[in-house]
Design a protein around this motif. Structure first.
Motif, PDB file in Angstrom:
ATOM      1  N   LEU A  38      39.450  55.110  76.493  1.00 43.23           N
ATOM      2  CA  LEU A  38      39.671  56.489  76.066  1.00 43.23           C
ATOM      3  C   LEU A  38      39.185  56.757  74.646  1.00 43.23           C
ATOM      4  O   LEU A  38      38.444  57.724  74.408  1.00 43.23           O
ATOM      5  CB  LEU A  38      41.156  56.853  76.184  1.00 43.23           C
ATOM      6  N   ASP A  39      39.583  55.933  73.678  1.00 41.76           N
ATOM      7  CA  ASP A  39      39.179  56.173  72.285  1.00 41.76           C
ATOM      8  C   ASP A  39      37.660  56.128  72.137  1.00 41.76           C
ATOM      9  O   ASP A  39      37.068  56.948  71.429  1.00 41.76           O
ATOM     10  CB  ASP A  39      39.834  55.170  71.343  1.00 41.76           C
ATOM     11  N   ALA A  40      37.028  55.180  72.818  1.00 43.03           N
ATOM     12  CA  ALA A  40      35.566  55.087  72.761  1.00 43.03           C
ATOM     13  C   ALA A  40      34.937  56.297  73.448  1.00 43.03           C
ATOM     14  O   ALA A  40      33.906  56.802  73.006  1.00 43.03           O
ATOM     15  CB  ALA A  40      35.089  53.789  73.402  1.00 43.03           C
ATOM     16  N   SER A  41      35.548  56.774  74.520  1.00 43.02           N
ATOM     17  CA  SER A  41      35.043  57.949  75.225  1.00 43.02           C
ATOM     18  C   SER A  41      35.066  59.176  74.325  1.00 43.02           C
ATOM     19  O   SER A  41      34.115  59.970  74.315  1.00 43.02           O
ATOM     20  CB  SER A  41      35.877  58.233  76.479  1.00 43.02           C
ATOM     21  N   ILE A  42      36.136  59.330  73.587  1.00 36.53           N
ATOM     22  CA  ILE A  42      36.248  60.474  72.663  1.00 36.53           C
ATOM     23  C   ILE A  42      35.167  60.392  71.598  1.00 36.53           C
ATOM     24  O   ILE A  42      34.515  61.385  71.281  1.00 36.53           O
ATOM     25  CB  ILE A  42      37.661  60.536  72.050  1.00 36.53           C
ATOM     26  N   SER A  43      34.960  59.208  71.066  1.00 35.60           N
ATOM     27  CA  SER A  43      33.919  59.015  70.058  1.00 35.60           C
ATOM     28  C   SER A  43      32.529  59.282  70.638  1.00 35.60           C
ATOM     29  O   SER A  43      31.701  59.950  70.010  1.00 35.60           O
ATOM     30  CB  SER A  43      33.997  57.585  69.515  1.00 35.60           C
ATOM     31  N   LEU A  44      32.282  58.766  71.840  1.00 37.92           N
ATOM     32  CA  LEU A  44      30.993  58.999  72.488  1.00 37.92           C
ATOM     33  C   LEU A  44      30.783  60.482  72.782  1.00 37.92           C
ATOM     34  O   LEU A  44      29.676  61.004  72.637  1.00 37.92           O
ATOM     35  CB  LEU A  44      30.889  58.193  73.787  1.00 37.92           C
ATOM     36  N   TYR A  45      31.843  61.148  73.213  1.00 37.66           N
ATOM     37  CA  TYR A  45      31.745  62.585  73.503  1.00 37.66           C
ATOM     38  C   TYR A  45      31.353  63.348  72.240  1.00 37.66           C
ATOM     39  O   TYR A  45      30.480  64.222  72.279  1.00 37.66           O
ATOM     40  CB  TYR A  45      33.056  63.117  74.064  1.00 37.66           C
ATOM     41  N   ALA A  46      31.980  63.020  71.118  1.00 36.65           N
ATOM     42  CA  ALA A  46      31.670  63.699  69.853  1.00 36.65           C
ATOM     43  C   ALA A  46      30.221  63.439  69.450  1.00 36.65           C
ATOM     44  O   ALA A  46      29.507  64.351  69.012  1.00 36.65           O
ATOM     45  CB  ALA A  46      32.627  63.241  68.757  1.00 36.65           C
ATOM     46  N   GLN A  47      29.784  62.206  69.612  1.00 39.81           N
ATOM     47  CA  GLN A  47      28.399  61.875  69.285  1.00 39.81           C
ATOM     48  C   GLN A  47      27.448  62.603  70.235  1.00 39.81           C
ATOM     49  O   GLN A  47      26.410  63.114  69.808  1.00 39.81           O
ATOM     50  CB  GLN A  47      28.185  60.374  69.371  1.00 39.81           C
ATOM     51  N   GLY A  48      27.787  62.671  71.502  1.00 44.43           N
ATOM     52  CA  GLY A  48      26.964  63.393  72.466  1.00 44.43           C
ATOM     53  C   GLY A  48      26.855  64.863  72.126  1.00 44.43           C
ATOM     54  O   GLY A  48      25.786  65.463  72.254  1.00 44.43           O
ATOM     55  N   GLU A  49      27.941  65.443  71.689  1.00 45.23           N
ATOM     56  CA  GLU A  49      27.917  66.858  71.295  1.00 45.23           C
ATOM     57  C   GLU A  49      26.999  67.062  70.096  1.00 45.23           C
ATOM     58  O   GLU A  49      26.247  68.033  70.034  1.00 45.23           O
ATOM     59  CB  GLU A  49      29.335  67.347  70.988  1.00 45.23           C
ATOM     60  N   ALA A  50      27.033  66.139  69.134  1.00 46.43           N
ATOM     61  CA  ALA A  50      26.145  66.240  67.969  1.00 46.43           C
ATOM     62  C   ALA A  50      24.686  66.108  68.404  1.00 46.43           C
ATOM     63  O   ALA A  50      23.813  66.839  67.908  1.00 46.43           O
ATOM     64  CB  ALA A  50      26.500  65.175  66.940  1.00 46.43           C
ATOM     65  N   LEU A  51      24.411  65.206  69.324  1.00 39.80           N
ATOM     66  CA  LEU A  51      23.048  65.040  69.832  1.00 39.80           C
ATOM     67  C   LEU A  51      22.601  66.280  70.602  1.00 39.80           C
ATOM     68  O   LEU A  51      21.469  66.735  70.464  1.00 39.80           O
ATOM     69  CB  LEU A  51      22.964  63.803  70.734  1.00 39.80           C
ATOM     70  N   ARG A  52      23.488  66.843  71.412  1.00 41.58           N
ATOM     71  CA  ARG A  52      23.170  68.059  72.163  1.00 41.58           C
ATOM     72  C   ARG A  52      22.824  69.201  71.211  1.00 41.58           C
ATOM     73  O   ARG A  52      21.829  69.905  71.388  1.00 41.58           O
ATOM     74  CB  ARG A  52      24.341  68.465  73.061  1.00 41.58           C
ATOM     75  N   ARG A  53      23.626  69.337  70.174  1.00 42.85           N
ATOM     76  CA  ARG A  53      23.397  70.389  69.178  1.00 42.85           C
ATOM     77  C   ARG A  53      22.048  70.172  68.472  1.00 42.85           C
ATOM     78  O   ARG A  53      21.279  71.104  68.283  1.00 42.85           O
ATOM     79  CB  ARG A  53      24.556  70.405  68.184  1.00 42.85           C
ATOM     80  N   GLN A  54      21.761  68.918  68.129  1.00 38.07           N
ATOM     81  CA  GLN A  54      20.493  68.585  67.473  1.00 38.07           C
ATOM     82  C   GLN A  54      19.311  68.925  68.387  1.00 38.07           C
ATOM     83  O   GLN A  54      18.321  69.507  67.946  1.00 38.07           O
ATOM     84  CB  GLN A  54      20.470  67.100  67.101  1.00 38.07           C
ATOM     85  N   CYS A  55      19.416  68.597  69.661  1.00 32.39           N
ATOM     86  CA  CYS A  55      18.349  68.895  70.619  1.00 32.39           C
ATOM     87  C   CYS A  55      18.160  70.407  70.751  1.00 32.39           C
ATOM     88  O   CYS A  55      17.023  70.898  70.779  1.00 32.39           O
ATOM     89  CB  CYS A  55      18.652  68.274  71.983  1.00 32.39           C
ATOM     90  N   MET A  56      19.248  71.147  70.853  1.00 32.70           N
ATOM     91  CA  MET A  56      19.156  72.603  70.976  1.00 32.70           C
ATOM     92  C   MET A  56      18.509  73.218  69.737  1.00 32.70           C
ATOM     93  O   MET A  56      17.677  74.121  69.852  1.00 32.70           O
ATOM     94  CB  MET A  56      20.542  73.215  71.208  1.00 32.70           C
ATOM     95  N   GLU A  57      18.861  72.734  68.563  1.00 31.62           N
ATOM     96  CA  GLU A  57      18.261  73.254  67.331  1.00 31.62           C
ATOM     97  C   GLU A  57      16.762  72.988  67.308  1.00 31.62           C
ATOM     98  O   GLU A  57      15.968  73.850  66.915  1.00 31.62           O
ATOM     99  CB  GLU A  57      18.933  72.644  66.108  1.00 31.62           C
ATOM    100  N   ARG A  58      16.372  71.787  67.742  1.00 35.04           N
ATOM    101  CA  ARG A  58      14.947  71.449  67.790  1.00 35.04           C
ATOM    102  C   ARG A  58      14.209  72.342  68.782  1.00 35.04           C
ATOM    103  O   ARG A  58      13.104  72.797  68.515  1.00 35.04           O
ATOM    104  CB  ARG A  58      14.754  69.988  68.162  1.00 35.04           C
ATOM    105  N   LEU A  59      14.810  72.579  69.944  1.00 37.01           N
ATOM    106  CA  LEU A  59      14.178  73.442  70.944  1.00 37.01           C
ATOM    107  C   LEU A  59      14.042  74.866  70.439  1.00 37.01           C
ATOM    108  O   LEU A  59      13.006  75.515  70.627  1.00 37.01           O
ATOM    109  CB  LEU A  59      14.978  73.423  72.245  1.00 37.01           C
ATOM    110  N   GLN A  60      15.077  75.366  69.775  1.00 38.13           N
ATOM    111  CA  GLN A  60      15.020  76.723  69.242  1.00 38.13           C
ATOM    112  C   GLN A  60      13.960  76.843  68.153  1.00 38.13           C
ATOM    113  O   GLN A  60      13.249  77.847  68.073  1.00 38.13           O
ATOM    114  CB  GLN A  60      16.393  77.144  68.727  1.00 38.13           C
ATOM    115  N   ALA A  61      13.837  75.821  67.312  1.00 35.89           N
ATOM    116  CA  ALA A  61      12.816  75.838  66.266  1.00 35.89           C
ATOM    117  C   ALA A  61      11.421  75.804  66.876  1.00 35.89           C
ATOM    118  O   ALA A  61      10.514  76.508  66.419  1.00 35.89           O
ATOM    119  CB  ALA A  61      13.016  74.657  65.314  1.00 35.89           C
ATOM    120  N   ALA A  62      11.251  75.004  67.919  1.00 38.11           N
ATOM    121  CA  ALA A  62       9.949  74.933  68.582  1.00 38.11           C
ATOM    122  C   ALA A  62       9.609  76.267  69.234  1.00 38.11           C
ATOM    123  O   ALA A  62       8.469  76.740  69.142  1.00 38.11           O
ATOM    124  CB  ALA A  62       9.957  73.819  69.621  1.00 38.11           C
ATOM    125  N   GLU A  63      10.579  76.883  69.875  1.00 38.41           N
ATOM    126  CA  GLU A  63      10.350  78.175  70.515  1.00 38.41           C
ATOM    127  C   GLU A  63       9.954  79.233  69.486  1.00 38.41           C
ATOM    128  O   GLU A  63       9.076  80.058  69.741  1.00 38.41           O
ATOM    129  CB  GLU A  63      11.603  78.615  71.260  1.00 38.41           C
TER     130      GLU A  63
END
Length: 86
Positions: A38-63
């Motif tokens: 569970l604790d590792a899952s929460i940490s991974l989820y937070a990291q995944g959200e940061a990566l998702r946000r980073q990817c979306m920002e990159r896509l928006q900048a490219a667009e």
């Protein structure tokens, strides 16, 4: 899977879009496996959200950089305007 795959925030912003997307896919696979405590899952989820946000920002900048070329009747390029501006 006791590996620690957390990515420091400054490294996250330096990652290419492709690397960030691969890291996000790896996190999703680990979470979907159900083998992460569970604790590792929460940490991974937070990291995944940061990566998702980073990817979306990159896509928006490219667009935003995509230009729509305007052509004259002979097909010659006469100019460019921001994508989506009609």
């Amino acid at each position: 899977m006791a590996e620690d795959s957390t990515i420091p925030q400054q490294d996250l912003t330096q990652m290419s879009f492709e690397d960030a997307l691969r890291a996000l896919e790896t996190i999703v696979r680990r979470l979907e496996s159900g083998d992460v405590p569970l604790d590792a899952s929460i940490s991974l989820y937070a990291q995944g959200e940061a990566l998702r946000r980073q990817c979306m920002e990159r896509l928006q900048a490219a667009e935003a950089r995509i230009q729509k070329l305007t052509l004259d009747q002979s097909g010659a390029v006469t100019g460019a305007q921001p994508f989506g501006a009609d």
